[in-house]
Motif scaffolding. Structure first.
Motif, PDB file in Angstrom:
ATOM      1  N   GLU A 139       0.829  -1.193   0.000  1.00 25.69           N
ATOM      2  CA  GLU A 139       0.000   0.000   0.000  1.00 25.69           C
ATOM      3  C   GLU A 139       0.865   1.245   0.000  1.00 25.69           C
ATOM      4  OE1 GLU A 139      -2.447  -0.499   3.488  1.00 25.69           O
ATOM      5  OE2 GLU A 139      -4.002  -1.464   2.289  1.00 25.69           O
ATOM      6  N   ASN A 140       0.269   2.339  -0.471  1.00 25.44           N
ATOM      7  CA  ASN A 140       0.943   3.625  -0.361  1.00 25.44           C
ATOM      8  C   ASN A 140       1.169   3.936   1.108  1.00 25.44           C
ATOM      9  OD1 ASN A 140       0.894   4.251  -3.132  1.00 25.44           O
ATOM     10  ND2 ASN A 140      -1.195   4.991  -2.978  1.00 25.44           N
ATOM     11  N   LYS A 141       2.270   4.592   1.404  1.00 29.33           N
ATOM     12  CA  LYS A 141       2.522   5.113   2.745  1.00 29.33           C
ATOM     13  C   LYS A 141       2.565   6.629   2.616  1.00 29.33           C
ATOM     14  CE  LYS A 141       5.165   1.172   4.526  1.00 29.33           C
ATOM     15  NZ  LYS A 141       4.197   0.235   4.198  1.00 29.33           N
ATOM     16  N   TYR A 142       2.206   7.318   3.684  1.00 30.70           N
ATOM     17  CA  TYR A 142       2.122   8.777   3.644  1.00 30.70           C
ATOM     18  C   TYR A 142       2.881   9.383   4.808  1.00 30.70           C
ATOM     19  CZ  TYR A 142      -1.500   7.824   0.237  1.00 30.70           C
ATOM     20  OH  TYR A 142      -2.172   7.373  -0.870  1.00 30.70           O
ATOM     21  N   VAL A 143       3.489  10.539   4.554  1.00 34.60           N
ATOM     22  CA  VAL A 143       4.256  11.259   5.564  1.00 34.60           C
ATOM     23  C   VAL A 143       3.887  12.735   5.485  1.00 34.60           C
ATOM     24  CG1 VAL A 143       6.256  11.520   4.035  1.00 34.60           C
ATOM     25  CG2 VAL A 143       6.570  11.670   6.488  1.00 34.60           C
ATOM     26  N   ALA A 144       3.793  13.378   6.638  1.00 34.17           N
ATOM     27  CA  ALA A 144       3.490  14.811   6.691  1.00 34.17           C
ATOM     28  C   ALA A 144       4.681  15.541   7.286  1.00 34.17           C
ATOM     29  CB  ALA A 144       2.245  15.060   7.534  1.00 34.17           C
ATOM     30  N   GLY A 145       4.907  16.744   6.802  1.00 36.47           N
ATOM     31  CA  GLY A 145       6.008  17.544   7.324  1.00 36.47           C
ATOM     32  C   GLY A 145       6.066  18.880   6.626  1.00 36.47           C
ATOM     33  N   TYR A 146       7.180  19.540   6.776  1.00 33.11           N
ATOM     34  CA  TYR A 146       7.371  20.867   6.208  1.00 33.11           C
ATOM     35  C   TYR A 146       8.489  20.823   5.172  1.00 33.11           C
ATOM     36  CZ  TYR A 146       4.417  22.078  10.114  1.00 33.11           C
ATOM     37  OH  TYR A 146       3.362  22.131  10.985  1.00 33.11           O
ATOM     38  N   ALA A 147       8.306  21.555   4.097  1.00 35.11           N
ATOM     39  CA  ALA A 147       9.291  21.574   3.011  1.00 35.11           C
ATOM     40  C   ALA A 147      10.617  22.141   3.509  1.00 35.11           C
ATOM     41  CB  ALA A 147       8.769  22.396   1.833  1.00 35.11           C
ATOM     42  N   GLY A 148      11.696  21.589   3.005  1.00 33.10           N
ATOM     43  CA  GLY A 148      13.029  22.046   3.365  1.00 33.10           C
ATOM     44  C   GLY A 148      13.332  23.420   2.785  1.00 33.10           C
TER      45      GLY A 148
ATOM     46  N   PRO B  82       4.951   5.421  -2.787  1.00 32.85           N
ATOM     47  CA  PRO B  82       4.287   4.281  -3.415  1.00 32.85           C
ATOM     48  C   PRO B  82       5.019   2.979  -3.121  1.00 32.85           C
ATOM     49  CG  PRO B  82       4.868   5.978  -5.046  1.00 32.85           C
ATOM     50  CD  PRO B  82       5.528   6.328  -3.752  1.00 32.85           C
ATOM     51  N   PRO B  83       4.291   1.860  -3.117  1.00 34.62           N
ATOM     52  CA  PRO B  83       4.956   0.577  -2.918  1.00 34.62           C
ATOM     53  C   PRO B  83       5.793   0.248  -4.147  1.00 34.62           C
ATOM     54  CG  PRO B  83       2.698   0.222  -3.575  1.00 34.62           C
ATOM     55  CD  PRO B  83       2.870   1.706  -3.382  1.00 34.62           C
ATOM     56  N   GLY B  84       6.737  -0.597  -3.965  1.00 41.19           N
ATOM     57  CA  GLY B  84       7.557  -0.993  -5.103  1.00 41.19           C
ATOM     58  C   GLY B  84       8.417  -2.182  -4.745  1.00 41.19           C
ATOM     59  N   LEU B  85       8.961  -2.767  -5.745  1.00 41.70           N
ATOM     60  CA  LEU B  85       9.815  -3.929  -5.537  1.00 41.70           C
ATOM     61  C   LEU B  85      11.228  -3.516  -5.185  1.00 41.70           C
ATOM     62  CD1 LEU B  85       8.508  -6.063  -8.519  1.00 41.70           C
ATOM     63  CD2 LEU B  85       7.781  -6.122  -6.125  1.00 41.70           C
ATOM     64  N   SER B  86      11.562  -2.258  -5.422  1.00 46.85           N
ATOM     65  CA  SER B  86      12.895  -1.738  -5.134  1.00 46.85           C
ATOM     66  C   SER B  86      12.966  -1.257  -3.689  1.00 46.85           C
ATOM     67  CB  SER B  86      13.191  -0.567  -6.075  1.00 46.85           C
ATOM     68  OG  SER B  86      14.339   0.128  -5.651  1.00 46.85           O
ATOM     69  N   SER B  87      14.143  -1.332  -3.102  1.00 46.89           N
ATOM     70  CA  SER B  87      14.319  -0.823  -1.740  1.00 46.89           C
ATOM     71  C   SER B  87      14.448   0.702  -1.735  1.00 46.89           C
ATOM     72  CB  SER B  87      15.531  -1.458  -1.076  1.00 46.89           C
ATOM     73  OG  SER B  87      16.691  -1.130  -1.813  1.00 46.89           O
TER      74      SER B  87
ATOM     75  N   THR C 142      -7.119   7.981   5.259  1.00 46.93           N
ATOM     76  CA  THR C 142      -8.464   7.956   5.836  1.00 46.93           C
ATOM     77  C   THR C 142      -8.486   8.268   7.328  1.00 46.93           C
ATOM     78  OG1 THR C 142      -8.325   5.566   6.136  1.00 46.93           O
ATOM     79  CG2 THR C 142      -9.346   6.359   4.094  1.00 46.93           C
ATOM     80  N   SER C 143      -7.305   8.401   7.919  1.00 49.00           N
ATOM     81  CA  SER C 143      -7.216   8.812   9.329  1.00 49.00           C
ATOM     82  C   SER C 143      -5.832   9.402   9.570  1.00 49.00           C
ATOM     83  CB  SER C 143      -7.460   7.633  10.279  1.00 49.00           C
ATOM     84  OG  SER C 143      -6.303   6.841  10.405  1.00 49.00           O
ATOM     85  N   THR C 144      -5.684  10.101  10.678  1.00 52.54           N
ATOM     86  CA  THR C 144      -4.383  10.688  10.996  1.00 52.54           C
ATOM     87  C   THR C 144      -3.334   9.611  11.259  1.00 52.54           C
ATOM     88  OG1 THR C 144      -4.991  10.917  13.325  1.00 52.54           O
ATOM     89  CG2 THR C 144      -5.393  12.822  11.879  1.00 52.54           C
ATOM     90  N   ALA C 145      -3.763   8.405  11.619  1.00 52.85           N
ATOM     91  CA  ALA C 145      -2.831   7.294  11.834  1.00 52.85           C
ATOM     92  C   ALA C 145      -2.135   6.888  10.534  1.00 52.85           C
ATOM     93  CB  ALA C 145      -3.567   6.099  12.431  1.00 52.85           C
ATOM     94  N   ASP C 146      -2.708   7.247   9.390  1.00 54.90           N
ATOM     95  CA  ASP C 146      -2.106   6.939   8.090  1.00 54.90           C
ATOM     96  C   ASP C 146      -0.942   7.866   7.750  1.00 54.90           C
ATOM     97  OD1 ASP C 146      -4.000   4.941   7.639  1.00 54.90           O
ATOM     98  OD2 ASP C 146      -5.340   6.298   6.551  1.00 54.90           O
ATOM     99  N   LEU C 147      -0.745   8.912   8.533  1.00 63.42           N
ATOM    100  CA  LEU C 147       0.258   9.940   8.232  1.00 63.42           C
ATOM    101  C   LEU C 147       1.409   9.906   9.237  1.00 63.42           C
ATOM    102  CD1 LEU C 147      -1.659  13.209   7.331  1.00 63.42           C
ATOM    103  CD2 LEU C 147       0.063  12.069   5.975  1.00 63.42           C
ATOM    104  N   GLN C 148       2.541   9.398   8.817  1.00 64.72           N
ATOM    105  CA  GLN C 148       3.727   9.442   9.662  1.00 64.72           C
ATOM    106  C   GLN C 148       4.109  10.912   9.858  1.00 64.72           C
ATOM    107  OE1 GLN C 148       7.056   7.336   8.011  1.00 64.72           O
ATOM    108  NE2 GLN C 148       8.453   8.047   9.587  1.00 64.72           N
ATOM    109  N   GLY C 149       4.414  11.304  11.076  1.00 63.94           N
ATOM    110  CA  GLY C 149       4.827  12.673  11.364  1.00 63.94           C
ATOM    111  C   GLY C 149       3.684  13.607  11.722  1.00 63.94           C
TER     112      GLY C 149
END
Length: 136
Positions: A18-27, A57-62, A89-96
């Motif tokens: 599955e897609n993973k999601y992260v929240a933060g501030y641009a550098g 996104p998920p992928g076969l590459s590391s 679908t929830s805040t738990a889906d967002l790392q950070g």
């Protein structure tokens, strides 16, 4: 072609991860919003220090590349995904999420609420197998 791989990726949604999601501030140099390619309303650049959401996104590459979006743009992009694609679908889906400023947390929570009420989020259920997707 690249377009063909995107279509294949959509067909494989939920099958290789599955897609993973992260929240933060641009550098300090900011980043480009991925939705700028498909949306006439996206301002394009995520300015330095601005709130952004990354999709991994998920992928076969590391080596997985994070695709950055303005918060409103990523939720707008969810209207165009296949039914099995994992969305936020929830805040738990967002790392950070927990380290964001309270006003930014409230903004994201509002976007999540609107998104989940729309009914356009990942549906679990029987779908085609990886083999069915690859050999259609």
């Amino acid at each position: 072609t690249k377009r063909g791989f995107g279509s294949l990726g959509g067909q494989l949604a939920g099958k290789i991860g599955e897609n993973k999601y992260v929240a933060g501030y641009a550098g300090s140099r900011g980043s480009k919003c991925e939705d700028a390619k498909t949306s006439a309303t996206c301002p394009g650049q995520v300015e330095a220090g601005a709130l952004r959401i990354g999709k991994i996104p998920p992928g076969l590459s590391s080596c997985k590349q994070t695709k950055w979006y303005h918060p409103a743009c990523i939720f707008a992009s969810f209207k165009r995904v296949r039914a099995l694609t994992k969305t936020i679908t929830s805040t738990a889906d967002l790392q950070g999420f927990e380290v964001l400023a309270p006003a930014d947390q409230a903004l994201i929570q509002s976007l999540i609420t609107t998104h989940t009420r729309s009914g356009r989020h990942a549906h679990k259920g029987a779908g085609p197998t990886v083999g069915e997707c690859l050999f259609q």
